[in-house]
Motif scaffolding. Structure first.
Motif, PDB file in Angstrom:
ATOM      1  N   LEU A  98       5.038  13.644  36.078  1.00 34.16           N
ATOM      2  CA  LEU A  98       5.034  13.806  37.532  1.00 34.16           C
ATOM      3  C   LEU A  98       3.707  14.406  37.991  1.00 34.16           C
ATOM      4  O   LEU A  98       3.109  13.939  38.976  1.00 34.16           O
ATOM      5  CB  LEU A  98       6.200  14.682  37.978  1.00 34.16           C
ATOM      6  CG  LEU A  98       6.315  14.949  39.471  1.00 34.16           C
ATOM      7  CD1 LEU A  98       6.570  13.638  40.224  1.00 34.16           C
ATOM      8  CD2 LEU A  98       7.416  15.946  39.758  1.00 34.16           C
ATOM      9  N   GLU A  99       3.234  15.436  37.285  1.00 37.58           N
ATOM     10  CA  GLU A  99       1.948  16.050  37.645  1.00 37.58           C
ATOM     11  C   GLU A  99       0.809  15.044  37.527  1.00 37.58           C
ATOM     12  O   GLU A  99      -0.091  15.011  38.370  1.00 37.58           O
ATOM     13  CB  GLU A  99       1.668  17.260  36.742  1.00 37.58           C
ATOM     14  CG  GLU A  99       2.575  18.437  37.010  1.00 37.58           C
ATOM     15  CD  GLU A  99       2.410  19.546  35.981  1.00 37.58           C
ATOM     16  OE1 GLU A  99       1.646  19.354  34.992  1.00 37.58           O
ATOM     17  OE2 GLU A  99       3.039  20.587  36.170  1.00 37.58           O
ATOM     18  N   ARG A 100       0.854  14.203  36.508  1.00 36.55           N
ATOM     19  CA  ARG A 100      -0.209  13.205  36.311  1.00 36.55           C
ATOM     20  C   ARG A 100      -0.195  12.173  37.448  1.00 36.55           C
ATOM     21  O   ARG A 100      -1.222  11.789  37.978  1.00 36.55           O
ATOM     22  CB  ARG A 100      -0.023  12.528  34.964  1.00 36.55           C
ATOM     23  CG  ARG A 100      -1.173  11.624  34.577  1.00 36.55           C
ATOM     24  CD  ARG A 100      -1.063  11.105  33.179  1.00 36.55           C
ATOM     25  NE  ARG A 100       0.322  10.764  32.863  1.00 36.55           N
ATOM     26  CZ  ARG A 100       0.822  10.698  31.641  1.00 36.55           C
ATOM     27  NH1 ARG A 100       0.065  10.922  30.599  1.00 36.55           N
ATOM     28  NH2 ARG A 100       2.084  10.389  31.437  1.00 36.55           N
ATOM     29  N   THR A 101       1.005  11.718  37.832  1.00 37.43           N
ATOM     30  CA  THR A 101       1.076  10.719  38.917  1.00 37.43           C
ATOM     31  C   THR A 101       0.638  11.340  40.246  1.00 37.43           C
ATOM     32  O   THR A 101      -0.024  10.684  41.056  1.00 37.43           O
ATOM     33  CB  THR A 101       2.493  10.158  39.058  1.00 37.43           C
ATOM     34  OG1 THR A 101       3.425  11.200  39.238  1.00 37.43           O
ATOM     35  CG2 THR A 101       2.874   9.335  37.847  1.00 37.43           C
ATOM     36  N   LEU A 102       0.998  12.608  40.491  1.00 37.03           N
ATOM     37  CA  LEU A 102       0.587  13.270  41.719  1.00 37.03           C
ATOM     38  C   LEU A 102      -0.924  13.455  41.754  1.00 37.03           C
ATOM     39  O   LEU A 102      -1.559  13.319  42.803  1.00 37.03           O
ATOM     40  CB  LEU A 102       1.275  14.628  41.883  1.00 37.03           C
ATOM     41  CG  LEU A 102       2.792  14.564  42.140  1.00 37.03           C
ATOM     42  CD1 LEU A 102       3.378  15.971  42.186  1.00 37.03           C
ATOM     43  CD2 LEU A 102       3.084  13.829  43.450  1.00 37.03           C
ATOM     44  N   LYS A 103      -1.518  13.740  40.572  1.00 34.15           N
ATOM     45  CA  LYS A 103      -2.961  13.907  40.486  1.00 34.15           C
ATOM     46  C   LYS A 103      -3.695  12.593  40.786  1.00 34.15           C
ATOM     47  O   LYS A 103      -4.690  12.570  41.487  1.00 34.15           O
ATOM     48  CB  LYS A 103      -3.338  14.430  39.097  1.00 34.15           C
ATOM     49  CG  LYS A 103      -4.792  14.720  38.904  1.00 34.15           C
ATOM     50  CD  LYS A 103      -5.059  15.265  37.509  1.00 34.15           C
ATOM     51  CE  LYS A 103      -6.535  15.472  37.280  1.00 34.15           C
ATOM     52  NZ  LYS A 103      -6.819  15.914  35.920  1.00 34.15           N
ATOM     53  N   VAL A 104      -3.155  11.499  40.236  1.00 36.23           N
ATOM     54  CA  VAL A 104      -3.758  10.186  40.462  1.00 36.23           C
ATOM     55  C   VAL A 104      -3.663   9.830  41.960  1.00 36.23           C
ATOM     56  O   VAL A 104      -4.612   9.311  42.544  1.00 36.23           O
ATOM     57  CB  VAL A 104      -3.078   9.124  39.584  1.00 36.23           C
ATOM     58  CG1 VAL A 104      -3.507   7.710  39.974  1.00 36.23           C
ATOM     59  CG2 VAL A 104      -3.373   9.373  38.125  1.00 36.23           C
ATOM     60  N   LYS A 105      -2.528  10.091  42.592  1.00 39.01           N
ATOM     61  CA  LYS A 105      -2.365   9.781  44.018  1.00 39.01           C
ATOM     62  C   LYS A 105      -3.276  10.648  44.880  1.00 39.01           C
ATOM     63  O   LYS A 105      -3.778  10.217  45.906  1.00 39.01           O
ATOM     64  CB  LYS A 105      -0.912   9.973  44.435  1.00 39.01           C
ATOM     65  CG  LYS A 105       0.002   8.900  43.945  1.00 39.01           C
ATOM     66  CD  LYS A 105       1.421   9.089  44.437  1.00 39.01           C
ATOM     67  CE  LYS A 105       2.331   8.001  43.897  1.00 39.01           C
ATOM     68  NZ  LYS A 105       3.698   8.175  44.357  1.00 39.01           N
ATOM     69  N   ALA A 106      -3.492  11.893  44.454  1.00 40.01           N
ATOM     70  CA  ALA A 106      -4.367  12.796  45.230  1.00 40.01           C
ATOM     71  C   ALA A 106      -5.822  12.347  45.148  1.00 40.01           C
ATOM     72  O   ALA A 106      -6.577  12.537  46.105  1.00 40.01           O
ATOM     73  CB  ALA A 106      -4.238  14.206  44.694  1.00 40.01           C
ATOM     74  N   GLU A 107      -6.229  11.723  44.052  1.00 35.02           N
ATOM     75  CA  GLU A 107      -7.598  11.250  43.916  1.00 35.02           C
ATOM     76  C   GLU A 107      -7.868  10.033  44.788  1.00 35.02           C
ATOM     77  O   GLU A 107      -8.986   9.785  45.202  1.00 35.02           O
ATOM     78  CB  GLU A 107      -7.898  10.918  42.449  1.00 35.02           C
ATOM     79  CG  GLU A 107      -7.974  12.136  41.566  1.00 35.02           C
ATOM     80  CD  GLU A 107      -8.183  11.769  40.101  1.00 35.02           C
ATOM     81  OE1 GLU A 107      -8.249  10.555  39.783  1.00 35.02           O
ATOM     82  OE2 GLU A 107      -8.295  12.681  39.281  1.00 35.02           O
ATOM     83  N   LYS A 108      -6.855   9.232  45.088  1.00 34.72           N
ATOM     84  CA  LYS A 108      -7.045   8.026  45.899  1.00 34.72           C
ATOM     85  C   LYS A 108      -7.242   8.341  47.304  1.00 34.72           C
ATOM     86  O   LYS A 108      -7.475   8.838  48.136  1.00 34.72           O
ATOM     87  CB  LYS A 108      -5.825   7.097  45.753  1.00 34.72           C
ATOM     88  CG  LYS A 108      -5.782   6.455  44.436  1.00 34.72           C
ATOM     89  CD  LYS A 108      -4.632   5.468  44.392  1.00 34.72           C
ATOM     90  CE  LYS A 108      -4.539   4.808  43.048  1.00 34.72           C
ATOM     91  NZ  LYS A 108      -3.497   3.867  42.940  1.00 34.72           N
TER      92      LYS A 108
END
Length: 108
Positions: A98-108
């Motif tokens: 979940l943290e990894r997916t949230l991090k990826v979405k925050a970078e976009k």
């Protein structure tokens, strides 16, 4: 006879149990193994001491067999321990994902 046989061959038996090294070469005893065994047996039966025996090696402490059979119980114990920790491990994995997916979405 035991005492006389032992006293007669004491010097030869003192050189070694089966033979000895002399001048860089192996020399067997002048007494045969069969005769040496006979003298030993007579000496021990008459209550004497036989100091010429070779020192015995320490016995092996493990049983022979297949390694998989010896390690099976350890593997079962480890599997049981891991199964107890499984819910916690799954929760940690989901949290990391979940943290990894949230991090990826925050970078976009």
């Amino acid at each position: 006879m035991a005492a006389s046989g032992l006293t007669k061959w004491a010097a030869e038996l003192a050189k070694g149990v089966h033979g000895y090294w002399a001048n860089g070469r192996w020399k067997p005893l002048a007494i045969s193994a069969r005769h040496r065994a006979k003298i030993r047996k007579e000496t021990l039966l008459s209550g004497g001491e036989w100091p010429y025996d070779a020192p015995r090696k320490e016995m092996k402490t493990f049983m022979k067999g297949h390694k998989v059979d010896r390690l099976a119980e350890q593997k079962r114990a480890k599997t049981a321990e891991l199964m107890e920790r499984m819910p916690q491990m799954l929760a940690e994995m989901k949290k990391r994902r979940l943290e990894r997916t949230l991090k990826v979405k925050a970078e976009k």
